[in-house]
Design a protein around this motif. Structure first.
Motif, PDB file in Angstrom:
ATOM      1  N   ILE A  81     -23.263  10.845  25.454  1.00 26.48           N
ATOM      2  CA  ILE A  81     -23.370  11.705  24.278  1.00 26.48           C
ATOM      3  C   ILE A  81     -24.353  11.141  23.248  1.00 26.48           C
ATOM      4  O   ILE A  81     -25.090  11.897  22.608  1.00 26.48           O
ATOM      5  CB  ILE A  81     -21.976  11.982  23.653  1.00 26.48           C
ATOM      6  N   LYS A  82     -24.386   9.822  23.084  1.00 29.21           N
ATOM      7  CA  LYS A  82     -25.322   9.240  22.118  1.00 29.21           C
ATOM      8  C   LYS A  82     -26.772   9.501  22.529  1.00 29.21           C
ATOM      9  O   LYS A  82     -27.621   9.803  21.688  1.00 29.21           O
ATOM     10  CB  LYS A  82     -25.066   7.750  21.938  1.00 29.21           C
ATOM     11  N   ILE A 101     -26.039  21.525  19.992  1.00 29.97           N
ATOM     12  CA  ILE A 101     -25.219  20.825  20.987  1.00 29.97           C
ATOM     13  C   ILE A 101     -23.920  21.606  21.153  1.00 29.97           C
ATOM     14  O   ILE A 101     -23.290  21.992  20.169  1.00 29.97           O
ATOM     15  CB  ILE A 101     -24.963  19.364  20.553  1.00 29.97           C
ATOM     16  N   GLU A 102     -23.550  21.846  22.404  1.00 31.25           N
ATOM     17  CA  GLU A 102     -22.406  22.695  22.718  1.00 31.25           C
ATOM     18  C   GLU A 102     -21.343  21.967  23.526  1.00 31.25           C
ATOM     19  O   GLU A 102     -21.655  21.082  24.317  1.00 31.25           O
ATOM     20  CB  GLU A 102     -22.842  23.888  23.576  1.00 31.25           C
ATOM     21  N   ALA A 107     -16.710  18.357  31.218  1.00 30.90           N
ATOM     22  CA  ALA A 107     -17.072  16.998  30.779  1.00 30.90           C
ATOM     23  C   ALA A 107     -18.446  17.003  30.122  1.00 30.90           C
ATOM     24  O   ALA A 107     -19.365  17.684  30.568  1.00 30.90           O
ATOM     25  CB  ALA A 107     -17.073  16.046  31.973  1.00 30.90           C
ATOM     26  N   GLY A 108     -18.568  16.234  29.051  1.00 34.46           N
ATOM     27  CA  GLY A 108     -19.849  16.079  28.389  1.00 34.46           C
ATOM     28  C   GLY A 108     -20.202  17.223  27.460  1.00 34.46           C
ATOM     29  O   GLY A 108     -19.419  18.142  27.236  1.00 34.46           O
ATOM     30  N   ARG A 109     -21.400  17.148  26.911  1.00 30.32           N
ATOM     31  CA  ARG A 109     -21.942  18.157  26.005  1.00 30.32           C
ATOM     32  C   ARG A 109     -23.330  18.544  26.487  1.00 30.32           C
ATOM     33  O   ARG A 109     -23.969  17.820  27.242  1.00 30.32           O
ATOM     34  CB  ARG A 109     -22.027  17.626  24.563  1.00 30.32           C
ATOM     35  N   ASN A 110     -23.805  19.686  26.020  1.00 28.37           N
ATOM     36  CA  ASN A 110     -25.098  20.220  26.452  1.00 28.37           C
ATOM     37  C   ASN A 110     -25.867  20.802  25.277  1.00 28.37           C
ATOM     38  O   ASN A 110     -25.281  21.164  24.272  1.00 28.37           O
ATOM     39  CB  ASN A 110     -24.908  21.361  27.461  1.00 28.37           C
ATOM     40  N   VAL A 123     -29.888  20.427  28.860  1.00 27.89           N
ATOM     41  CA  VAL A 123     -29.717  18.974  28.909  1.00 27.89           C
ATOM     42  C   VAL A 123     -28.218  18.710  28.840  1.00 27.89           C
ATOM     43  O   VAL A 123     -27.510  19.266  27.995  1.00 27.89           O
ATOM     44  CB  VAL A 123     -30.430  18.259  27.735  1.00 27.89           C
ATOM     45  N   TRP A 124     -27.741  17.838  29.728  1.00 26.66           N
ATOM     46  CA  TRP A 124     -26.309  17.516  29.839  1.00 26.66           C
ATOM     47  C   TRP A 124     -26.124  16.031  29.624  1.00 26.66           C
ATOM     48  O   TRP A 124     -26.920  15.209  30.085  1.00 26.66           O
ATOM     49  CB  TRP A 124     -25.822  17.929  31.231  1.00 26.66           C
TER      50      TRP A 124
END
Length: 132
Positions: A81-82, A101-102, A107-110, A123-124
């Protein structure tokens, strides 16, 4: 079962002006230009060969899903995430057309971004296991 297809080696992206598009990808995304002529440019980007192919106006790699939402054909990965937040900030400062950012419920953000021809990319924040 062994995989028969080992990786995606090349992605083709339609562009209206090969020179301008290649310059944008090199400057904004830090792609490495390996070949260019009047019809195409070949870039090395994200462990893949990207062909920018001169196309007619209005062409893009985007498509509409069954709900009418515009979708992207490629997702790039970053390590956490950073890294995602830093890249998002960098893209904004570089004046790239970038979405917020969504949290998409997995898992994770995009976040999404666009090249000058309107090709939409994702971008993930999660790396594939083979890159960890």
């Amino acid at each position: 079962m062994r995989e028969k297809l080992l990786r995606i080696g090349t992605t083709y992206i339609p562009v209206t002006n090969v020179d301008l598009a290649a310059d944008w990808y090199v400057k904004k995304l830090e792609a490495e230009l390996s070949y260019k002529d009047e019809d195409k440019a070949i870039l090395n980007l994200a462990n893949q060969s990207i062909f920018l192919v001169k196309s007619l106006e209005g062409q893009s790699s985007n498509f509409l899903d069954i709900y009418g939402s515009e979708r992207f054909s490629l997702t790039f990965e970053v390590d956490g995430i950073k890294a995602l937040e830093a890249l998002h900030k960098d893209f904004k400062q570089s004046e790239i057309n970038v979405g917020e950012i969504e949290d998409r419920g997995h898992a994770g953000r995009n976040f999404t971004f666009f090249d000058p021809d309107g090709n939409k990319f994702d971008v993930w924040s999660e790396l594939s296991p083979s890159f960890k």
